[in-house]
Scaffold this active site. Sequence first.
Site, mmCIF file in Angstrom:
data_model
loop_
_atom_site.group_PDB
_atom_site.id
_atom_site.type_symbol
_atom_site.label_atom_id
_atom_site.label_comp_id
_atom_site.label_asym_id
_atom_site.label_seq_id
_atom_site.Cartn_x
_atom_site.Cartn_y
_atom_site.Cartn_z
ATOM 1 N N PRO A 137 8.087 0.395 -7.992
ATOM 2 C CA PRO A 137 7.615 0.271 -6.303
ATOM 3 C C PRO A 137 7.885 0.444 -4.915
ATOM 4 O O PRO A 137 8.254 -0.006 -4.008
ATOM 5 C CB PRO A 137 7.804 -1.497 -6.374
ATOM 6 N N ALA A 139 8.546 6.936 -8.117
ATOM 7 C CA ALA A 139 9.261 6.134 -6.554
ATOM 8 C C ALA A 139 8.335 4.848 -6.807
ATOM 9 O O ALA A 139 9.487 3.756 -6.323
ATOM 10 C CB ALA A 139 8.172 6.056 -6.009
ATOM 11 N N CYS A 146 16.396 3.053 -16.725
ATOM 12 C CA CYS A 146 17.562 2.393 -17.792
ATOM 13 C C CYS A 146 17.046 2.252 -18.869
ATOM 14 O O CYS A 146 16.908 1.111 -18.986
ATOM 15 C CB CYS A 146 16.633 1.131 -16.215
HETATM 16 C C1 LIG Z 1 11.023 3.073 -13.782
HETATM 17 S S1 LIG Z 1 10.222 3.192 -12.991
HETATM 18 C C2 LIG Z 1 10.788 3.494 -11.358
HETATM 19 C C3 LIG Z 1 11.015 2.485 -10.231
HETATM 20 C C4 LIG Z 1 11.268 3.292 -8.803
HETATM 21 N N1 LIG Z 1 12.211 4.338 -8.973
HETATM 22 C C5 LIG Z 1 12.036 2.039 -8.362
HETATM 23 O O1 LIG Z 1 13.540 2.248 -8.256
HETATM 24 O O2 LIG Z 1 11.057 0.751 -7.622
HETATM 25 C C6 LIG Z 1 8.869 3.987 -13.384
HETATM 26 C C7 LIG Z 1 7.102 5.044 -12.897
HETATM 27 O O3 LIG Z 1 7.286 6.292 -12.625
HETATM 28 C C8 LIG Z 1 5.576 5.970 -12.904
HETATM 29 N N2 LIG Z 1 5.534 7.439 -13.673
HETATM 30 C C9 LIG Z 1 4.635 7.291 -14.809
HETATM 31 N N3 LIG Z 1 4.940 8.919 -15.244
HETATM 32 C C10 LIG Z 1 4.354 9.417 -14.606
HETATM 33 C C11 LIG Z 1 5.022 11.046 -14.257
HETATM 34 N N4 LIG Z 1 4.169 11.460 -15.000
HETATM 35 N N5 LIG Z 1 5.332 11.184 -12.909
HETATM 36 C C12 LIG Z 1 5.244 10.696 -12.136
HETATM 37 N N6 LIG Z 1 5.152 9.016 -12.412
HETATM 38 C C13 LIG Z 1 5.245 8.365 -13.472
HETATM 39 C C14 LIG Z 1 5.278 4.917 -12.926
HETATM 40 O O4 LIG Z 1 4.136 4.652 -12.971
HETATM 41 C C15 LIG Z 1 6.918 4.065 -12.231
HETATM 42 O O5 LIG Z 1 5.830 3.862 -11.316
#
Ligand SMILES: C[S@@+](CC[C@H](N)C(=O)[O-])C[C@H]1O[C@@H](n2cnc3c(N)ncnc32)[C@H](O)[C@@H]1O
Length: 683
Positions: free
Chosen positions: A144, A142, A277
């Site tokens: 930021p 989720a 993305c």
């Molecule tokens: C694309 S960003 C998400 C953007 C967010 N959904 C938004 O709209 O603001 C991906 C996120 O996944 C987190 N992440 C990475 N590996 C993960 C995992 N195994 N489980 C949950 N979150 C994870 C990262 O820390 C990052 O914040």
Amino acid sequence: MGFSKILNSYTQNILSEEEFEEFYEYIKTILPTTFRITGSRTTALEILNVVQKNYVPKLQNIVIDGVKIEPPKPLPFYPEQFAWQVNAPRLVVKKSPEFQEFHKFIVTETEAGNMSRQEAVSMVPPLLMDIKPHQWVLDMCAAPGSKTAQIIEAVHSNDKLNEMPTGLVVANDADYKRSHMLIHQSKRLQSPCFMATNHDGSQFPNIRLPDTSTPWQFDRVLCDVPCSGDGTIRKNEKIWDNWSPAAALQLHTTQVQIFARGCQLLKMGGRIVYSTCSFNPVENEAVVAEVLRQTKGAIRLIDVSNELPELKRKPGLKTWKVTDKEGHFVNCFEEVNEKLRKRFPLTAFPPTQAEADEMHLERCLRIYPHQQNTGGFFVAVFEKVEPLTAADRIHLAKMEGKDVAQTDLEEESKEAIPVKRSIPHDDPEENNTKKAKTEEEEEEAKPFEGKPKRDVPGIKEAPFELVSSDSEDLKDITEFYGLDASFPRDQFLLRSENNAKGRSLYFVSSAIKKVLESKDFSRLQTVNTGVRLFVRQSSPVEAGSPFRLTSEGLPLLDAVMSHQRRLQVNLDELRVLLVEAFPTVDRFLESSRAKLNAVTPGCCIAYLDEASCKQAEFVGSLILPVWKGKNSLNVLLNKKDKRSLCERLFHAIPEATPEHLVLRSTENQAAADAARKAQEEQE
Ligand SMILES: C[S@@+](CC[C@H](N)C(=O)[O-])C[C@H]1O[C@@H](n2cnc3c(N)ncnc32)[C@H](O)[C@@H]1O
């Protein structure tokens, strides 16, 4: 390895040659600014009204250096005009006083949390989740939190006074620090239905709720997974220099695992959305195909071609080539050099034509920059049509009034993933939200770099313990503020901040309360939940309640607080309250003075009378927390909120508090203390 390799892969893999030309022209240009009008529905309608009536008409015919500048326009696919696009480069803003004024308005409202810059395409996944206020929603990756904010808004979309949604929103992120950015988002939206957690999404624990024997499952799940991020190329210069297709190969397995766990946590009949993305099929259709394979018909790709009809999109790919580190294409796993096979997950390769047809991979959405002058995104929408887990079979048997199979009960208890709770730590809000505020925008589209960081030493969680409904604090508050008997007193948490014991009382919805009451709750690494309604004053209070009100808590309290601590003001009086520092009672109308003098010192709600609301063209009502001293008043808003309101309503800037007034009396010290604290805590 540079961007030229991506070009190669795009031309051959994704787009036709002619379309690629157009695509390339667009990715070289600056991305238009897009923003969402966010926050509570009433404030959002208010802001929209100002944009439409005050700014858009003035920006219709601006010509700079002989070129007519496009006025701001609502994003056609976003409901109710709550999202806008502005195509005004810095030079236009510099040369046009009208655009300058609009820019200033956006900055002020963004700082106050009423607007949020977000890429247009990033707004699509939550819209396709089709969220209703009674639904339980999980956002697995989720931070930021731009999409979480949209989800919270959707759960609250029917908000009427006195009516709390029965749904809830759990926003999770595996990165400990990033999970604290979610606190900032939830503060903006003041939802008692919100909880932020910190788990690896693929290991999100099973929690049993007190009144059911089956695990917690969700009506809606969003898997906006970490990805290589090439869709953000128009605003992320690093992609041009550092992008490598190898990143997709490294992320593919994690993406599959998170999405597969999301499918397990989804209720029968529920909807799950997978998004990235990135343009790379290895992170998109390949992940979709593998999870469809693993779930053996329990999950089905939905055709959403009729949803968001104004959104231009292209169908998902049914076949593709995998690009290696050097940018060479590999058609199938067998073509990979044996020494390198570990780097190529077998499931990154395309399915057979028959398999792809059966899966309906064309139902995925690919959004390219040249289609509507945006960034790039991939979205796929699914529904759970058959039971996948023992929990699903148990739910189904219960729904159909059948006996639950013993084997399912046994299997279900084994499905629960044991998760250790991290060591508790200190006041995460103070330590992290400031940072979150400034980093949020860039972080949204930041490509994933390495493993998420967990268990940051030295940071401790505040406890999440329910307060007994007959606690002395709650009795005092009920009496002092005249809270209605209908207001639930068994949904409060007493949490510590700045090592001060039990400083604030937080309120949670009945759905979140159920989660807190679960005997498995300790397995959930909770980062934050609840809306802060009352804060214990740090200075001694001569009379009245030791607890003051918060601005974020007012929407919940407005309908349940008696008239004893409510002050009606008209527009002129509101101006005095907002612009002047510590105005004395004699600055108010004679008709208001008797009431003001009769109210004992302490916090009150000031509200704008109906005629003034109409005069100011307010869509809803306006309520503010106010400190009423012996002879003076003070609005308890943080600097940014106060400034945003002052500018919007009176085109004025609030006076700074003169030093002599801050120090003049105990009364003012208490008010100043409350104001300072309110400001510190909300910033
Ligand atoms: C694309 S960003 C998400 C953007 C967010 N959904 C938004 O709209 O603001 C991906 C996120 O996944 C987190 N992440 C990475 N590996 C993960 C995992 N195994 N489980 C949950 N979150 C994870 C990262 O820390 C990052 O914040």
